[in-house]
Design a protein around this motif. Sequence first.
Motif, mmCIF file in Angstrom:
data_model
loop_
_atom_site.group_PDB
_atom_site.id
_atom_site.type_symbol
_atom_site.label_atom_id
_atom_site.label_comp_id
_atom_site.label_asym_id
_atom_site.label_seq_id
_atom_site.Cartn_x
_atom_site.Cartn_y
_atom_site.Cartn_z
ATOM 1 N N UNK A 162 0.838 -1.208 0.000
ATOM 2 C CA UNK A 162 0.000 0.000 0.000
ATOM 3 C C UNK A 162 0.872 1.257 0.000
ATOM 4 N N UNK A 163 1.953 1.196 0.757
ATOM 5 C CA UNK A 163 2.859 2.345 0.824
ATOM 6 C C UNK A 163 3.572 2.581 -0.503
ATOM 7 N N UNK A 164 3.987 1.487 -1.143
ATOM 8 C CA UNK A 164 4.671 1.639 -2.433
ATOM 9 C C UNK A 164 3.713 2.305 -3.433
ATOM 10 N N UNK A 165 2.451 1.842 -3.413
ATOM 11 C CA UNK A 165 1.446 2.461 -4.290
ATOM 12 C C UNK A 165 1.349 3.958 -4.026
ATOM 13 N N UNK A 166 1.321 4.296 -2.747
ATOM 14 C CA UNK A 166 1.208 5.712 -2.370
ATOM 15 C C UNK A 166 2.427 6.505 -2.882
ATOM 16 N N UNK A 167 3.589 5.876 -2.777
ATOM 17 C CA UNK A 167 4.817 6.562 -3.219
ATOM 18 C C UNK A 167 4.856 6.716 -4.742
ATOM 19 N N UNK A 168 4.313 5.719 -5.454
ATOM 20 C CA UNK A 168 4.194 5.868 -6.908
ATOM 21 C C UNK A 168 3.274 7.042 -7.237
#
Lengths: 281, 297
Positions: A81-87
């Motif tokens: 979820x965090x990686x998605x947010x960072x993308x």
Amino acid sequence: MKLTKHKGVQWIVLGLVMVMTAGCSSQYTMERKLWLANRAAEKVVRNEAVISPFEVNRVIRLFENIIAKAPDSSYAVTAQLRIGQLYEVRKSYDAAREIYAALETSSAGKVEIQAMARFRLAQTYEKEGNWAQALVVLQDVLKKYDKTGESLAVPLYIARYYHKNGDPANAKRAYAAAIEHFQSMADRFPKTKAALLCRNLVLRTYIEQSDWPGALDYIGALDKQYRLGPDTLMLQAKIYEQRLKNKPKAMETYQRIINDFPNTKVMEVARKNLEALNTKK
Amino acid sequence: MPSYARSQGSLLQRTWEKTFFLLRTRRMLILPFAIITGLEIITIAALFFLIQPPLVKYIAPVVLRFWGEQFLHYPFNLLLISKFFYYAQMGLAVILGTFMSGVTISAVRQYTLTRNNTFLLGQGAKQALLRFVHLLIITLIVVCLVQIIYSLEQKVLFKIMARERNFLGIAKDLWVIIGTCAAGVTSGLVQVLFAFAQTIVIGDNKNFLSALMRNFKFIAGNFFTAIMLVLLPLLVYLPVALLKADLFKLMNQTIPEVLFVVLGAGVVLGLLINVVITVSVTIAYLERSREAEEEQE
């Protein structure tokens, strides 16, 4: 230099360090990694406008490392979820959507996570300026994952979008739809915590629209059906006092709190408010 | 007044000189308190294991009941070490600390009164054990008073923090520092008031009541010395107390493991402060007693 004279001290320190390091369970290590990565991610999100792509990528790698170490864990879900947010911060919306879609697929059976992933996916479309597609995906969350907490956030999210973007007609329609949805959910699952939450959401929807008569009517209907708690009565009294400037009704409600809920903190507040109203001309 | 100041100054100078000479030349004197320090470090390590699997399952119900789910996970679980260590340290300080104070006081007394300046810790332990109940009562009185001060500080700080606006225009963060310093100094003053009681229990073989009376009388005549011998070393602990006051903020700003540095610093400083205060207070009392005897002769 002096320590070399005391080999005993050296051994004790070494022993303690070894014991402490050996004592770090995998849970401790993973939670620590996740916490540090989350902290770095929050910094990135806070400084979205000025952060360098290099830093974003560095933080993404921290989360990828967590996924690689514990692929089937709850840590991996949070990391994804965090990686998605960072993308999203990097405005790589396609990459973010890929992450969320993969998370939804890999979390079969875990509806809360699936709903969360789908919700985030909708948000990527919204951020891209494609509200029509975002709306389609949000409706999807409502239909496919209707028994999740995430789905309860959808109706108000839609209404707020219209409100924020200066579209009062659609906002009004969306708020009405939200009330209808929450009410139907409360009726579907009576005598549950979810029903209580839905009734609170109905009330919040009225309040968000500043529909004070609507909120009071709803509180009145609830009062007939159930015995109102002190907090709801306090809300009712405040609407009378602060929004509708209806002093007698506000005093009547404060008095009811004092009578029905003696020896409570809310009663103390009600007593003070009543005294203040009495002294007001 | 000048003669009072001169006499206090001279006593203080002699006391500190002898204290540091003694601690430099007779390092065994540190042993009783060093044992407590060792146990405290072991306690921290044990607590570190306790908050992790597999042991955490035994404390999980208590943690869930009093602090909630998040305290079972990093980094909040580290805060539990600080909370639990506070109680463990209190227990160690009351029971073992009292005993070790007695041992150290007895050792310093033996050193001062014997011709060849020797002491036996074993003999000190025997004497401390015999007078333990009286020593313990004095410790409990001081601990209770200090606890009252800290709980008052907590209540006042809570009220200030609960206010919407800054109290007296002073920022809330600053109130935490003011509160911690005020409570630290006040509790230090309480310890000053009882500084010589345990020395009298061991040295003059008095029960706790007589020791307290004699202590207050002694303090009345040597208040400046008592303040300098007790409060000054205690103030060294203030930076650690300030770090402990908002530990979670510090953990967030640095890394959560900084907690171990703060706790460790507290333990080491505690050792140094306890040793210096116990030895210096005993020496000051023995010096004054010797002077009084010489005057009588």
